[in-house]
Each structure stands twice: as structure tokens, then as C-alpha cells.
Write a protein that holds these residues in place. Structure first.
Motif, PDB file in Angstrom:
ATOM      1  N   TYR A  86       0.826  -1.204   0.000  1.00  0.00           N
ATOM      2  CA  TYR A  86       0.000   0.000   0.000  1.00  0.00           C
ATOM      3  C   TYR A  86       0.861   1.257   0.000  1.00  0.00           C
ATOM      4  O   TYR A  86       0.619   2.196  -0.780  1.00  0.00           O
ATOM      5  CB  TYR A  86      -0.934   0.000   1.203  1.00  0.00           C
ATOM      6  CG  TYR A  86      -1.735   1.272   1.336  1.00  0.00           C
ATOM      7  CD1 TYR A  86      -2.800   1.540   0.493  1.00  0.00           C
ATOM      8  CD2 TYR A  86      -1.415   2.225   2.313  1.00  0.00           C
ATOM      9  CE1 TYR A  86      -3.518   2.714   0.595  1.00  0.00           C
ATOM     10  CE2 TYR A  86      -2.131   3.395   2.431  1.00  0.00           C
ATOM     11  CZ  TYR A  86      -3.184   3.638   1.567  1.00  0.00           C
ATOM     12  OH  TYR A  86      -3.890   4.811   1.681  1.00  0.00           O
ATOM     13  N   TYR A  87       1.881   1.306   0.853  1.00  0.00           N
ATOM     14  CA  TYR A  87       2.675   2.517   0.960  1.00  0.00           C
ATOM     15  C   TYR A  87       3.756   2.616  -0.112  1.00  0.00           C
ATOM     16  O   TYR A  87       4.411   3.657  -0.225  1.00  0.00           O
ATOM     17  CB  TYR A  87       3.286   2.640   2.357  1.00  0.00           C
ATOM     18  CG  TYR A  87       2.255   3.032   3.396  1.00  0.00           C
ATOM     19  CD1 TYR A  87       1.724   4.306   3.412  1.00  0.00           C
ATOM     20  CD2 TYR A  87       1.794   2.103   4.326  1.00  0.00           C
ATOM     21  CE1 TYR A  87       0.767   4.665   4.346  1.00  0.00           C
ATOM     22  CE2 TYR A  87       0.830   2.452   5.266  1.00  0.00           C
ATOM     23  CZ  TYR A  87       0.323   3.738   5.272  1.00  0.00           C
ATOM     24  OH  TYR A  87      -0.634   4.088   6.194  1.00  0.00           O
ATOM     25  N   ALA A  88       3.919   1.571  -0.906  1.00  0.00           N
ATOM     26  CA  ALA A  88       4.821   1.650  -2.056  1.00  0.00           C
ATOM     27  C   ALA A  88       4.081   1.954  -3.341  1.00  0.00           C
ATOM     28  O   ALA A  88       4.560   2.728  -4.175  1.00  0.00           O
ATOM     29  CB  ALA A  88       5.611   0.342  -2.207  1.00  0.00           C
ATOM     30  N   ALA A  89       2.881   1.340  -3.523  1.00  0.00           N
ATOM     31  CA  ALA A  89       2.201   1.454  -4.815  1.00  0.00           C
ATOM     32  C   ALA A  89       0.697   1.624  -4.703  1.00  0.00           C
ATOM     33  O   ALA A  89       0.003   1.584  -5.719  1.00  0.00           O
ATOM     34  CB  ALA A  89       2.513   0.221  -5.671  1.00  0.00           C
ATOM     35  N   GLY A  90       0.169   1.809  -3.495  1.00  0.00           N
ATOM     36  CA  GLY A  90      -1.267   1.920  -3.322  1.00  0.00           C
ATOM     37  C   GLY A  90      -1.803   3.303  -3.652  1.00  0.00           C
ATOM     38  O   GLY A  90      -1.055   4.253  -3.877  1.00  0.00           O
ATOM     39  N   ILE A  91      -3.124   3.398  -3.683  1.00  0.00           N
ATOM     40  CA  ILE A  91      -3.806   4.675  -3.916  1.00  0.00           C
ATOM     41  C   ILE A  91      -3.939   5.392  -2.576  1.00  0.00           C
ATOM     42  O   ILE A  91      -4.670   4.952  -1.692  1.00  0.00           O
ATOM     43  CB  ILE A  91      -5.187   4.449  -4.543  1.00  0.00           C
ATOM     44  CG1 ILE A  91      -5.044   3.788  -5.921  1.00  0.00           C
ATOM     45  CG2 ILE A  91      -5.948   5.774  -4.675  1.00  0.00           C
ATOM     46  CD1 ILE A  91      -6.355   3.298  -6.502  1.00  0.00           C
ATOM     47  N   THR A  92      -3.221   6.483  -2.432  1.00  0.00           N
ATOM     48  CA  THR A  92      -3.175   7.179  -1.143  1.00  0.00           C
ATOM     49  C   THR A  92      -3.966   8.483  -1.129  1.00  0.00           C
ATOM     50  O   THR A  92      -4.192   9.044  -0.059  1.00  0.00           O
ATOM     51  CB  THR A  92      -1.714   7.491  -0.766  1.00  0.00           C
ATOM     52  OG1 THR A  92      -1.085   8.190  -1.851  1.00  0.00           O
ATOM     53  CG2 THR A  92      -0.944   6.207  -0.486  1.00  0.00           C
ATOM     54  N   LYS A  93      -4.367   8.978  -2.314  1.00  0.00           N
ATOM     55  CA  LYS A  93      -5.134  10.229  -2.368  1.00  0.00           C
ATOM     56  C   LYS A  93      -6.165  10.149  -3.482  1.00  0.00           C
ATOM     57  O   LYS A  93      -5.892   9.598  -4.555  1.00  0.00           O
ATOM     58  CB  LYS A  93      -4.214  11.429  -2.621  1.00  0.00           C
ATOM     59  CG  LYS A  93      -3.539  11.981  -1.394  1.00  0.00           C
ATOM     60  CD  LYS A  93      -2.843  13.292  -1.693  1.00  0.00           C
ATOM     61  CE  LYS A  93      -1.421  13.058  -2.145  1.00  0.00           C
ATOM     62  NZ  LYS A  93      -0.629  14.297  -2.206  1.00  0.00           N
ATOM     63  N   ARG A  94      -7.337  10.712  -3.212  1.00  0.00           N
ATOM     64  CA  ARG A  94      -8.390  10.863  -4.214  1.00  0.00           C
ATOM     65  C   ARG A  94      -8.818  12.325  -4.234  1.00  0.00           C
ATOM     66  O   ARG A  94      -9.236  12.862  -3.211  1.00  0.00           O
ATOM     67  CB  ARG A  94      -9.588   9.969  -3.891  1.00  0.00           C
ATOM     68  CG  ARG A  94      -9.327   8.487  -4.062  1.00  0.00           C
ATOM     69  CD  ARG A  94     -10.506   7.658  -3.563  1.00  0.00           C
ATOM     70  NE  ARG A  94     -10.408   6.266  -3.980  1.00  0.00           N
ATOM     71  CZ  ARG A  94      -9.679   5.357  -3.341  1.00  0.00           C
ATOM     72  NH1 ARG A  94      -9.005   5.700  -2.268  1.00  0.00           N
ATOM     73  NH2 ARG A  94      -9.640   4.107  -3.797  1.00  0.00           N
ATOM     74  N   ILE A  95      -8.714  12.946  -5.389  1.00  0.00           N
ATOM     75  CA  ILE A  95      -9.086  14.344  -5.532  1.00  0.00           C
ATOM     76  C   ILE A  95     -10.191  14.436  -6.578  1.00  0.00           C
ATOM     77  O   ILE A  95     -10.018  13.999  -7.720  1.00  0.00           O
ATOM     78  CB  ILE A  95      -7.884  15.212  -5.939  1.00  0.00           C
ATOM     79  CG1 ILE A  95      -6.797  15.154  -4.853  1.00  0.00           C
ATOM     80  CG2 ILE A  95      -8.317  16.654  -6.182  1.00  0.00           C
ATOM     81  CD1 ILE A  95      -5.555  15.952  -5.184  1.00  0.00           C
ATOM     82  N   THR A  96     -11.340  14.983  -6.175  1.00  0.00           N
ATOM     83  CA  THR A  96     -12.488  15.097  -7.079  1.00  0.00           C
ATOM     84  C   THR A  96     -12.476  16.446  -7.773  1.00  0.00           C
ATOM     85  O   THR A  96     -12.421  17.494  -7.120  1.00  0.00           O
ATOM     86  CB  THR A  96     -13.808  14.904  -6.313  1.00  0.00           C
ATOM     87  OG1 THR A  96     -13.799  13.622  -5.678  1.00  0.00           O
ATOM     88  CG2 THR A  96     -14.990  14.982  -7.260  1.00  0.00           C
ATOM     89  N   LYS A  97     -12.511  16.391  -9.105  1.00  0.00           N
ATOM     90  CA  LYS A  97     -12.597  17.602  -9.915  1.00  0.00           C
ATOM     91  C   LYS A  97     -13.801  17.483 -10.844  1.00  0.00           C
ATOM     92  O   LYS A  97     -14.438  16.437 -10.914  1.00  0.00           O
ATOM     93  CB  LYS A  97     -11.304  17.813 -10.709  1.00  0.00           C
ATOM     94  CG  LYS A  97     -10.089  18.110  -9.835  1.00  0.00           C
ATOM     95  CD  LYS A  97      -8.904  18.551 -10.663  1.00  0.00           C
ATOM     96  CE  LYS A  97      -7.736  18.983  -9.768  1.00  0.00           C
ATOM     97  NZ  LYS A  97      -6.592  19.490 -10.564  1.00  0.00           N
ATOM     98  N   ARG A  98     -14.068  18.543 -11.563  1.00  0.00           N
ATOM     99  CA  ARG A  98     -15.238  18.552 -12.434  1.00  0.00           C
ATOM    100  C   ARG A  98     -15.185  17.437 -13.469  1.00  0.00           C
ATOM    101  O   ARG A  98     -16.194  16.830 -13.807  1.00  0.00           O
ATOM    102  CB  ARG A  98     -15.348  19.906 -13.134  1.00  0.00           C
ATOM    103  CG  ARG A  98     -16.600  20.069 -13.982  1.00  0.00           C
ATOM    104  CD  ARG A  98     -16.804  21.516 -14.363  1.00  0.00           C
ATOM    105  NE  ARG A  98     -15.588  22.096 -14.919  1.00  0.00           N
ATOM    106  CZ  ARG A  98     -15.467  23.384 -15.219  1.00  0.00           C
ATOM    107  NH1 ARG A  98     -16.461  24.214 -14.978  1.00  0.00           N
ATOM    108  NH2 ARG A  98     -14.335  23.842 -15.736  1.00  0.00           N
ATOM    109  N   GLU A  99     -13.962  17.139 -13.942  1.00  0.00           N
ATOM    110  CA  GLU A  99     -13.843  16.110 -14.971  1.00  0.00           C
ATOM    111  C   GLU A  99     -13.794  14.696 -14.395  1.00  0.00           C
ATOM    112  O   GLU A  99     -13.752  13.720 -15.142  1.00  0.00           O
ATOM    113  CB  GLU A  99     -12.595  16.358 -15.823  1.00  0.00           C
ATOM    114  CG  GLU A  99     -11.286  16.315 -15.061  1.00  0.00           C
ATOM    115  CD  GLU A  99     -10.874  17.664 -14.489  1.00  0.00           C
ATOM    116  OE1 GLU A  99      -9.677  17.841 -14.224  1.00  0.00           O
ATOM    117  OE2 GLU A  99     -11.758  18.536 -14.323  1.00  0.00           O
ATOM    118  N   GLY A 100     -13.823  14.563 -13.070  1.00  0.00           N
ATOM    119  CA  GLY A 100     -13.833  13.239 -12.465  1.00  0.00           C
ATOM    120  C   GLY A 100     -12.912  13.177 -11.265  1.00  0.00           C
ATOM    121  O   GLY A 100     -12.388  14.181 -10.795  1.00  0.00           O
ATOM    122  N   THR A 101     -12.726  11.954 -10.763  1.00  0.00           N
ATOM    123  CA  THR A 101     -11.878  11.730  -9.593  1.00  0.00           C
ATOM    124  C   THR A 101     -10.478  11.316 -10.029  1.00  0.00           C
ATOM    125  O   THR A 101     -10.312  10.392 -10.833  1.00  0.00           O
ATOM    126  CB  THR A 101     -12.479  10.647  -8.695  1.00  0.00           C
ATOM    127  OG1 THR A 101     -13.784  11.059  -8.264  1.00  0.00           O
ATOM    128  CG2 THR A 101     -11.610  10.417  -7.466  1.00  0.00           C
TER     129      THR A 101
END
Length: 521
Positions: A86-101
Motif C-alpha cells: 500500500y505505501y509503495a504502490a497503493g492509492i493514497t489520495k483521491r481528488i475530485t474535480k469537475r472532470e472526475g476523480t
């Protein structure tokens, strides 16, 4: 006939002309997905098993373990595998913008294209049930880490660690209860970067493995990077076609669980079905040939390649007679205590710098902790902190340090002054005319003499020089983001222009990696 490393490097060199005459724009309708999706493989969920590493990031990147000595009786379990992946290759952030996440991974990668995958090869890993009774926590097998679902895809059942041990002829691999294999899927990066993807394979696996090593050491496990191994058996074990996806490095984790002498070294082939990456996947013969030129045929060849290298550093330059400036890193008690897990989550690629200067003590501390020599099988006892690359700095905004160009000597923790003056416009030009480099407080270039490296280590030496630079840069990322007011990012560059800029001090050397640091806007 496969092209050699020197020929490959020359063919993929950036120049102002080559960038100006680049081909057509990107075909976003054919952009490859950033994940490998198996069609019919069983999975093992990991979502409830993350153990955030609490050790300060600056300590985790600087020492083999918190105390400097691995704990041999500490055995990894499924929770360990989860935390490492997880800490080497996982998804650690999700940012939502108008065009998607937008989904961001734990480690920096070129173009956010995420072409590096991790595979787990392990024995039975024991844990405990709710009553504390020991139980098999993760069965012996070969797995693929899926960051989308935070799970493991089951590729093989049974203990196949002997395949890696035979392929590498490395005692650490043979003694490790689990090993992580890093690979690159060429098309996922070549969609944008074409033939330069073979460079990026080691840039991006290096930053990923910098995280992996830091987490392993924070959890008190022995871990090192094994670069010497027979490539095809490892690819066959994972069910890979090297024309599309190839193994890059092995990372044995832990100790004290030796592979039995009777362990299997012959196995049935697998060809697991996966979803297409994009409507049309393109091939790049130059990448395939560059990879093939550096392959090793057997464990015996890997052992010879690793042990028969010339003593001392290779591709580096002797110290010059420029003025020396001692750096001022803070001690462990004074340094930032930001935990490793928070640092990895905070890390980003800074897209804009203020021109406010940064502290010389913070620069000193980041350099001191990050540039201590990464644990790689090809390094020998007594080697300097960097064995294959030299760090050169362009300093334009550091309080207490005169603007100019420098060579960093990590063993002495000193800067050697090369030239005095502000070089902001030059720094921007070196970095493909990107304003980020011009605005950065400091640009750190890693250079090597590729002819020396290839002469001593063959075409596989090219991988090693790229990897030492990128692993060190990965540690620079972590050291930077351990500080609240610092940001950093890697950039690409005009190869020969960089060499000329640092001449005559860097005569005959060529850049492997560029990392920039400053105060984020």
C-alpha cells in the motif's frame, strides 16, 4: 540484434531540437488503463490490514532499521504485505474535480501513468486468530498486488521462492520469507513517452522501491534491492511476456526462512488472461531490445556479474579542488518527527514553487538522510554512499548558501563549489525549459560516466546507474515532504546540455535523474 545500453541512451537523448520536432499529440481515446486487471483469478483481500509505519520518515530513509540492525526473529504476515504494498504502490489520495476523480499513488511516477506493478512471492506467512492462536495468515504462493481493490490476485499456489533464489543466486533472497518483484508494463508509459520508457522503468521503480525500503525498515525488517538475476525464469514465474511486461528488481523482505534445498526450480507455465490496456496496444522494439541486451541467463551468471565487478565506485569522478562548504544537518532529536505514513500520504509532485529561499539546514538534513547509499546487491562493502552516480546541484534560493553550482560529497557531507552566480534561467533551460526548475530553490542532478559503467558491468549496468539515482531521488522525495514547508518533484532534461553545463567538472558524464526542491506555492 539487441541494441546496447550506450546506443539506447544516445537514441533516446532529449535535445532542444528533438523536443521541438516531437511527433503528433497524444491519442487520449487510446490511453492505456493504469492497472493490470486479471479476468478469472481468485483474490485475497487486504483492505483491513494496513499498519501505518509510525517511525519518522527522516529516520526510516536513513537507517536500515530504527536501531540500525535488522531483527532476524521478526516474521512478516499478511498485514506486513498489505502495508508494504500500500505505501509503495497503493492509492493514497483521491481528488475530485469537475472532470472526475483523480487517483494518486504512494510514489511519484512519470506522467502519472503508473506502469510499475508489484508481485509477491512468499512462503506460508503466519498470523494469529482472534484468540491469539497462530494460524496461516497468507498461504504460500505467487500474487499480483492490485491497488484498485487493495487485494492480491492469486497467480500460483505453493512455495515458489526457490525460483527466485535460483534465478538470483542471492543468499538474501533464499533466506527471505517473502520477496517483492517490481515490473514495468511498457505500453502504459510508452503511450506518452515512447522509447524513453526503458529509462522511466528504472526511474519509476526506483521511487516506488524507495518507499518500499523505507516501510520495510520502519517495520524492522531486513530489505535490499537485488538487481542481478536471470530475467526469463522470473518472467515465466509471474506469467509475463517480456515484450509487454518485464521484471526489473527483486526485494527480499525479512530473514530466517530459508528455501529448502528440494524447493522447486521447474514449474508449469501460466498465461493468465487480463483485460486489454487500450483499444490498440503498440509495441516498441527499441525498448524490447534495450531490455534484452542487459538480461542474464542464469543464477550463476547473476552471481558472477554481481561479485566480479571492479572494486570501488564506477562512473563517478574524483573530488576537485573547489572550496568546500560543510553542511549543517540537524540531529535526530531536532529533526522533523513527521511519521513515514503521513509523509507518504502528503507527498505530491509540486507543480509551482515560490522563489522564497529555503533553509540551508533543511537542505542539509534532506541530503544527509537521503544520500547515504541504497542497499543494492551490486554494491560492495567499503563502497562510498553513492557507487555509480555523482550529485551536482544548482542552488538559487538557499539561505546561508551562496547561489551557484556545486558537487555534493555525501561521505564528507560537504558541498564543493564549482561556480558562483544565479543560474535560474539556465536551470529552467536544462529541465526542458520548464519554469519549475527555474523557480526551484535547488536542482539536484545525478550524473554518471555510462561508458565506464557499461565497460565494468555490461549493458545491465545501465539499469544500475539509473536505479541508484532514482532510489536516492525517491528518498529525497520522502526527506523533502517530511518537512511541512518544502515540496519537490522530478523533471526531465536535455541530456547533453546538462553535461555541457557542468563541464569540465563532469566531463564524460551524462544525467540519470533530476530532482528539484523548493517552497511550494
Amino acid at each position: 540484434m539487441p541494441i546496447g545500453a550506450l546506443d539506447y541512451h544516445d537514441r533516446t537523448t532529449h535535445s532542444p531540437r528533438s523536443v521541438r520536432e516531437a511527433g503528433p499529440g497524444l491519442d487520449f481515446d487510446n490511453k492505456p488503463r493504469p492497472y493490470k486487471e486479471y479476468v478469472d483469478r481468485a483474490t485475497v483481500p487486504l483492505t483491513d490490514r494496513i499498519r501505518p509505519p509510525q517511525q519518522p520518515a527522516l529516520a526510516a530513509i536513513a537507517e536500515a532499521t530504527p536501531e540500525g540492525t535488522p531483527t532476524p526473529d521478526r516474521h512478516p504476515d499478511r498485514e506486513t504485505v498489505t502495508t508494504l504494498c500500500y505505501y509503495a504502490a497503493g492509492i493514497t489520495k483521491r481528488i475530485t474535480k469537475r472532470e472526475g476523480t483523480l487517483l494518486f499513488r504512494a510514489a511519484a511516477t512519470t506522467g502519472a501513468l503508473y506502469h510499475v506493478d508489484l508481485y509477491v512471492v512468499c512462503s506460508d506467512l503466519e498470523g494469529a486468530d482472534d484468540s491469539g492462536t497462530p494460524t496461516t495468515d497468507l498461504e504460500a504462493g505467487v500474487y499480483h498486488f492490485d491497488p484498485r481493490t487493495l487485494s492480491l490476485d492469486v497467480l500460483r499456489e505453493g512455495d515458489y521462492r526457490g525460483v527466485l533464489a535460483s534465478a538470483s543466486a542471492d543468499e538474501g533472497v533464499a533466506d527471505a520469507p517473502l520477496s517483492i518483484v517490481a515490473t514495468s508494463t511498457w505500453w502504459r508509459n510508452a503511450w506518452k513517452y515512447g522509447d524513453r520508457t526503458f529509462r522511466h522503468a528504472f526511474w519509476d521503480s526506483g521511487t516506488t522501491l524507495a518507499n518500499l525500503l523505507a516501510v520495510a525498515h520502519a517495520l524492522d525488517y531486513r530489505a535490499e534491492v537485488v538487481t542481478g538475476f536471470a530475467d526469463q525464469p522470473v518472467a515465466d514465474l509471474l506469467g509475463l511476456e517480456p515484450d509487454r511486461e518485464a521484471p526489473l528488481e527483486l526485494v527480499p523482505i525479512g530473514a530466517g526462512d530459508s528455501v529448502p534445498e528440494s524447493d522447486r526450480d521447474d514449474f508449469e507455465s501460466i498465461d493468465p488472461a487480463t483485460e486489454p490496456l487500450s483499444p490498440t496496444e503498440k509495441s516498441f522494439p527499441t525498448i524490447r531490445d534495450a531490455w534484452s541486451a542487459g538480461t542474464l541467463e542464469s543464477g550463476a551468471a547473476a552471481r558472477s556479474w554481481r561479485t566480479e565487478r571492479p572494486a570501488g565506485s564506477i562512473g563517478t569522478r574524483e573530488s576537485g579542488d573547489g572550496d568546500r562548504i560543510a553542511l549543517e544537518p540537524v540531529d535526530g532529536e531536532t529533526a522533523s518527527r513527521r511519521p513515514l505514513h503521513e509523509t507518504i500520504r502528503r507527498r505530491g509532485s509540486c507543480r509551482e514553487y515560490e522563489r522564497d529561499p529555503i533553509s540551508v539546514r533543511k537542505l542539509s538534513t534532506v541530503l544527509d538522510r537521503a544520500v547515504r547509499g541504497v542497499p543494492m546487491d551490486i554494491r560492495q562493502g567499503g563502497d562510498p554512499p553513492l557507487s555509480f552516480v555523482d550529485p551536482y546541484l544548482v542552488v538559487n534560493g538557499v539561505e546561508g548558501l551562496e547561489s551557484g553550482t556545486y558537487r555534493y560529497h555525501p561521505a564528507a557531507d560537504e558541498l564543493e563549489r564549482l561556480r558562483v552566480g544565479e543560474f535560474r534561467s539556465e536551470a529552467g533551460h536544462l529541465a526542458l525549459d520548464q519554469r519549475l526548475a527555474a523557480d526551484a530553490a535547488v536542482c539536484i542532478f545525478f550524473l554518471t560516466d555510462l561508458e565506464d559503467v557499461v565497460d565494468a558491468l555490461g549493458d545491465r549496468g545501465y539499469r544500475v546507474a539509473q536505479l541508484e539515482a532514482s532510489l536516492t531521488a525517491g528518498r529525497l522525495y520522502l526527506g523533502t515532504y517530511a518537512h511541512r514547508d518544502l515540496g519537490g518533484t522530478g523533471l526531465t532534461f536535455y541530456d547533453d546540455v546538462v553535461s555541457d553545463f557542468f563541464a569540465p567538472r563532469a566531463a564524460g558524464q551524462t544525467p540519470m535523474f533530476l530532482y528539484t526542491m523548493g517552497r511550494p506555492a
